[in-house]
Scaffold this motif. Structure first.
Motif, PDB file in Angstrom:
ATOM      1  N   SER A 156      -8.102   2.889 -10.019  1.00  0.00           N
ATOM      2  CA  SER A 156      -8.973   3.772 -10.801  1.00  0.00           C
ATOM      3  C   SER A 156      -8.541   5.227 -10.667  1.00  0.00           C
ATOM      4  CB  SER A 156     -10.429   3.608 -10.342  1.00  0.00           C
ATOM      5  OG  SER A 156     -10.564   3.954  -8.971  1.00  0.00           O
ATOM      6  N   ALA A 215     -10.896  -7.599   2.720  1.00  0.00           N
ATOM      7  CA  ALA A 215     -11.881  -7.107   1.754  1.00  0.00           C
ATOM      8  C   ALA A 215     -11.745  -5.601   1.559  1.00  0.00           C
ATOM      9  CB  ALA A 215     -13.286  -7.476   2.222  1.00  0.00           C
ATOM     10  N   LYS A 216     -11.477  -4.887   2.680  1.00  0.00           N
ATOM     11  CA  LYS A 216     -11.320  -3.435   2.591  1.00  0.00           C
ATOM     12  C   LYS A 216     -10.061  -3.071   1.803  1.00  0.00           C
ATOM     13  CE  LYS A 216     -11.164   0.711   5.505  1.00  0.00           C
ATOM     14  NZ  LYS A 216      -9.949   1.244   4.894  1.00  0.00           N
ATOM     15  N   GLU A 217      -8.938  -3.774   2.064  1.00  0.00           N
ATOM     16  CA  GLU A 217      -7.706  -3.525   1.325  1.00  0.00           C
ATOM     17  C   GLU A 217      -7.918  -3.742  -0.169  1.00  0.00           C
ATOM     18  OE1 GLU A 217      -4.765  -2.473   2.037  1.00  0.00           O
ATOM     19  OE2 GLU A 217      -4.862  -2.305   4.218  1.00  0.00           O
ATOM     20  N   LYS A 218      -8.644  -4.792  -0.484  1.00  0.00           N
ATOM     21  CA  LYS A 218      -8.901  -5.080  -1.895  1.00  0.00           C
ATOM     22  C   LYS A 218      -9.692  -3.945  -2.539  1.00  0.00           C
ATOM     23  CE  LYS A 218     -10.876  -8.592  -4.951  1.00  0.00           C
ATOM     24  NZ  LYS A 218     -11.587  -9.890  -5.014  1.00  0.00           N
ATOM     25  N   ARG A 219     -10.700  -3.454  -1.821  1.00  0.00           N
ATOM     26  CA  ARG A 219     -11.492  -2.335  -2.364  1.00  0.00           C
ATOM     27  C   ARG A 219     -10.632  -1.089  -2.505  1.00  0.00           C
ATOM     28  NH1 ARG A 219     -15.287  -4.298   1.395  1.00  0.00           N
ATOM     29  NH2 ARG A 219     -14.796  -2.552   2.781  1.00  0.00           N
ATOM     30  N   ASP A 220      -9.766  -0.818  -1.491  1.00  0.00           N
ATOM     31  CA  ASP A 220      -8.906   0.363  -1.546  1.00  0.00           C
ATOM     32  C   ASP A 220      -7.938   0.295  -2.725  1.00  0.00           C
ATOM     33  OD1 ASP A 220     -10.173   1.306   0.669  1.00  0.00           O
ATOM     34  OD2 ASP A 220      -8.595   0.723   2.092  1.00  0.00           O
ATOM     35  N   GLU A 229      -8.329  -1.369  -5.479  1.00  0.00           N
ATOM     36  CA  GLU A 229      -9.097  -1.165  -6.708  1.00  0.00           C
ATOM     37  C   GLU A 229      -9.407   0.313  -6.915  1.00  0.00           C
ATOM     38  OE1 GLU A 229     -12.462  -3.630  -6.155  1.00  0.00           O
ATOM     39  OE2 GLU A 229     -11.431  -5.513  -6.652  1.00  0.00           O
ATOM     40  N   GLN A 230      -9.707   1.011  -5.808  1.00  0.00           N
ATOM     41  CA  GLN A 230      -9.983   2.436  -5.896  1.00  0.00           C
ATOM     42  C   GLN A 230      -8.735   3.215  -6.320  1.00  0.00           C
ATOM     43  OE1 GLN A 230     -12.906   3.895  -5.649  1.00  0.00           O
ATOM     44  NE2 GLN A 230     -12.068   5.945  -6.011  1.00  0.00           N
ATOM     45  N   SER A 289       0.818  -1.211   0.000  1.00  0.00           N
ATOM     46  CA  SER A 289       0.000   0.000   0.000  1.00  0.00           C
ATOM     47  C   SER A 289       0.850   1.258   0.000  1.00  0.00           C
ATOM     48  CB  SER A 289      -0.927   0.005   1.225  1.00  0.00           C
ATOM     49  OG  SER A 289      -0.160   0.065   2.425  1.00  0.00           O
TER      50      SER A 289
END
Length: 701
Positions: free
Chosen positions: A205, A194-199, A201-202, A6
């Motif tokens: 983008s 799950a949160k790390e994965k979403r972050d 991905e964000q 990260s």
């Protein structure tokens, strides 16, 4: 792993991050393999538990079947009796059958045969019934015993299970809070993943939509950084070669120096040794943008930032570092300037202030004037700025760093431009030099086919060569015993000539011609020690360096000459530089001879004021007494040597002042330091003014 990755959003180009990512990539397969192995073991434990439960159920079913069959088993079958009992039972049965047959065959008219057959039949029947009863009883007892043993074993088995499950229950009851905690952590890990994965991905983008044309790394100058690095970041550096190529390097400002690294794990290369001697300015006359230049008295370095914002940040950082260095070292510099420009009671009759130490370009010019000193002694790099004071050689910045890593017992490194140089130390450097030392330490280099490093060679190659040269002494030529013996005899004769021609040395018996004891003629250490011994007295620094290179012990004791050491012989020779050379090579300033006299005693007896001053500065024990119970002060008073008496009393007072001030006091009174520097300077430059010798008479009242 997710936490490290990260960091890409912060500064993914930092060398530390790249190295961490590389190490993570290397360790990830091993960690994954261990994790998979642990999961397999856990599954195996679960499968083993299931198999255990299945086997336990089958065992209980077998017990139930045995119990059901035992309730119907009311008749004891004869065929289960023991073999020996059965044989006896069969025998008695046959005897009974025979008695019955005989009784049936007895004739009526023969009364005595009838009675005999009847008696035999009666006895046989009685015996048969006893045997039957015993046999049945034995079978019943055996069967009962078997049933009791089975029941006892089953009962023990059940109690063991009860204890096992009871203890297991207690243990897991204690672990229940931990299991709940681990369960909560497991749930949180799932949520965090799950949160790390979403972050991530964000961020992907966001990166696709972001404009990187002005994406500058944030740089801040922090003089109080924990790691000592005030500022760091990537810059392009223009090479000093003919092609003027530009290379991207990781620069940092640390310890008042500007350094860079090609790779994160490489040793830093010093661009500017002292930022206080530099200035920084914009460069608009080059083709590239965002360039600036750091200029020192000897060279300049052209660099390029990635943007105008970063250029301004680096220029400001260099300026702040210069200001900080002057602020931190201003008091010290003012004190040194004051000491070098004023004289507190100069001992020179002229009364004018005299230079008592050399610094910067003055020391540099004097040392570089010695043949061979204009290039590094080990790699040939021109314009060296460092020196090894115990070897007497000049070094470039890279070789000086390697010499420091060897330890002070091999090499003591000092800057020719930044450090203060005492006169006797400067003379030591001028009497040796690269040419003299290389003749000793590289005598067999060409013979062995060893390649000498060149400027720009990799550091590890230069380091290997320097260790072979000074630590292993691989290239030193080993002289024969006969050569060493001739050298020792020559030095002893040279010392006799010096003693006879000197006007200031006191009369003393001529030194004995060195005699080797039986069995010692082949010992290199003994001969080398003897060479150092007489070379110290003959004031020959090259011969002393050669003896040390051959393995001579600097504190070698001559048992045939009153147990004197090379340092005591240097005092006898009257050379201050010779004493300085031995002290720089770890000579013991307090080692005594057979009369209990150390170097300070001998210097006092001979009236060598400069040597007395030198030994006192090096921590000589002025309270030590010889076998006549004479201390150096007593000897100086008896000889009426006012200069040495003054020095000894000042040193004693200074020592008492330091003890009174406590363990954290500084070097003592400034007046004491000034007077000692005056004596040292005069001993080095005007020795005649201190040679007020008066013969010491031990019998004088």
């Amino acid at each position: 792993r997710l936490c490290v990755i990260s960091c890409v959003g912060v500064d993914g180009e930092r060398p530390a991050f790249v190295v961490s990512l590389h190490n993570l990539e290397l360790s990830a397969p091993n960690k994954s393999e261990r994790e998979r192995s642990l999961v397999k073991l856990c599954i195996g434990m679960i499968d083993a538990g299931k198999a255990y439960n299945a086997a336990n159920k089958q065992f209980v079913s077998g017990i139930r079947e045995l119990a059901q069959q035992s309730t119907k088993d009311e008749v004891i079958e004869v065929n289960k009796k023991q073999p020996e009992a059965k044989k006896q039972f069969d025998k008695v049965s046959e005897e009974k059958e025979a008695a019955l047959i005989k009784n049936a065959q007895a004739p009526r008219n023969k009364q005595h045969e009838v009675e005999e057959a009847t008696n035999i039949l009666t006895a046989t029947r009685k015996c048969f019934r006893h045997i039957v009863l015993d046999y049945v009883l034995q079978i019943n007892v055996l069967q009962s015993k078997r049933r009791s043993e089975i029941l006892k074993s089953m009962l023990s088995f059940m109690y063991a299970h009860l204890t096992f499950f009871h203890q297991g229950y207690d243990l897991f009851s204690e672990l229940q809070p931990l299991m709940k905690l681990l369960g909560g952590q497991l749930d949180q890990l799932v949520v965090d993943a799950a949160k790390e994965k979403r972050d991530m991905e964000q961020k992907h983008s966001t990166i696709q939509q972001k404009d990187f044309s002005n994406d500058d790394t944030k740089l801040e100058y922090n003089v109080d950084a924990d790691n000592g690095i005030a500022m760091e970041g990537y810059l392009f550096k223009r090479a000093s070669n003919a092609f003027k190529t530009w290379n991207r390097r990781w620069f940092s400002i640390q310890n008042n120096q500007l350094v860079y690294q090609k790779k994160f794990k490489d040793n830093p290369t010093v661009v500017v040794e002292d930022l206080r001697l530099c200035t920084v300015k914009h460069c608009e006359d080059v083709e590239r943008r965002f360039c600036f230049e750091v200029v020192s008295p000897t060279k300049s370095c052209m660099m390029q930032a990635d943007s105008e914002k970063l250029r301004q940040a680096w220029i400001k950082a260099v300026q702040n570092s210069i200001a900080t260095a002057f602020r931190d070292k201003g008091d010290e510099g003012e004190k040194l300037d004051r000491k070098s420009s004023t004289s507190t009671g100069s001992l020179d009759s002229g009364g004018e202030p005299k230079e008592r130490s050399l610094k910067g370009e003055s020391a540099l010019q004097k040392v570089l004037a010695i043949p061979g000193n204009t290039c590094c002694c080990d790699c040939g790099q021109p314009d060296p700025r460092w020196a090894s004071i115990n070897l007497g050689i000049t070094l470039c910045i890279q070789c000086s760093g390697i010499h420091r890593s060897l330890g002070v017992h091999f090499s003591k490194v000092r800057s020719l431009t930044l450090d203060t140089w005492e006169p006797e130390l400067l003379k030591l450097m001028c009497e040796l030099g690269n040419g003299v030392i290389n003749q000793i330490y590289e005598a067999r280099r060409e013979e062995l086919g060893a390649r000498k490093p060149q400027p720009g060679d990799p550091r590890h190659e230069v380091e290997a060569y320097i260790k072979a040269k000074y630590v292993d002494r691989r290239f030193v030529r080993r002289p024969s015993d006969e050569e060493l013996r001739n050298k020792v005899v020559s030095l002893s004769k040279q010392e006799k000539r010096l003693s006879s021609s000197s006007e200031h040395l006191p009369p003393r018996p001529p030194p004995p011609t060195p005699k080797l004891r039986p069995g010692q003629a082949g010992h290199l250490c003994f001969l080398s020690g003897l060479q150092l011994y007489w070379a110290a007295c003959a004031r020959s620094l090259p011969d002393m360096s050669e003896a040390l290179a051959h393995g001579a012990e600097v504190n070698w004791v001559n048992t045939e000459d009153d147990k004197r050491t090379p340092l005591i012989m240097a005092v006898q020779g009257g050379s201050l530089v010779t004493c300085e050379f031995l002290l720089q090579n770890a000579a013991n300033v307090n080692q005594q001879d057979a009369q209990g006299r150390g170097p300070l005693h001998h210097a006092t007896m001979l009236g060598h004021t400069g040597q007395v001053c030198l030994f006192l500065k090096r921590g000589a024990n002025q309270n030590a007494a010889d076998i006549d119970e004479k201390t150096p002060l007593t000897i100086a008073v008896d000889a009426a040597n006012a200069d040495i008496v003054t020095l000894l009393r000042l040193a004693k007072m200074n020592e008492e002042m330091r003890e009174a001030e406590g363990p954290y006091s500084q070097s003592g009174d400034e007046t004491y330091q000034d007077i000692f520097q005056d004596f040292t300077h005069m001993a080095s430059n005007d020795p005649d003014k201190l040679n007020r010798y008066q013969q010491y008479d031990p019998q004088r009242p």
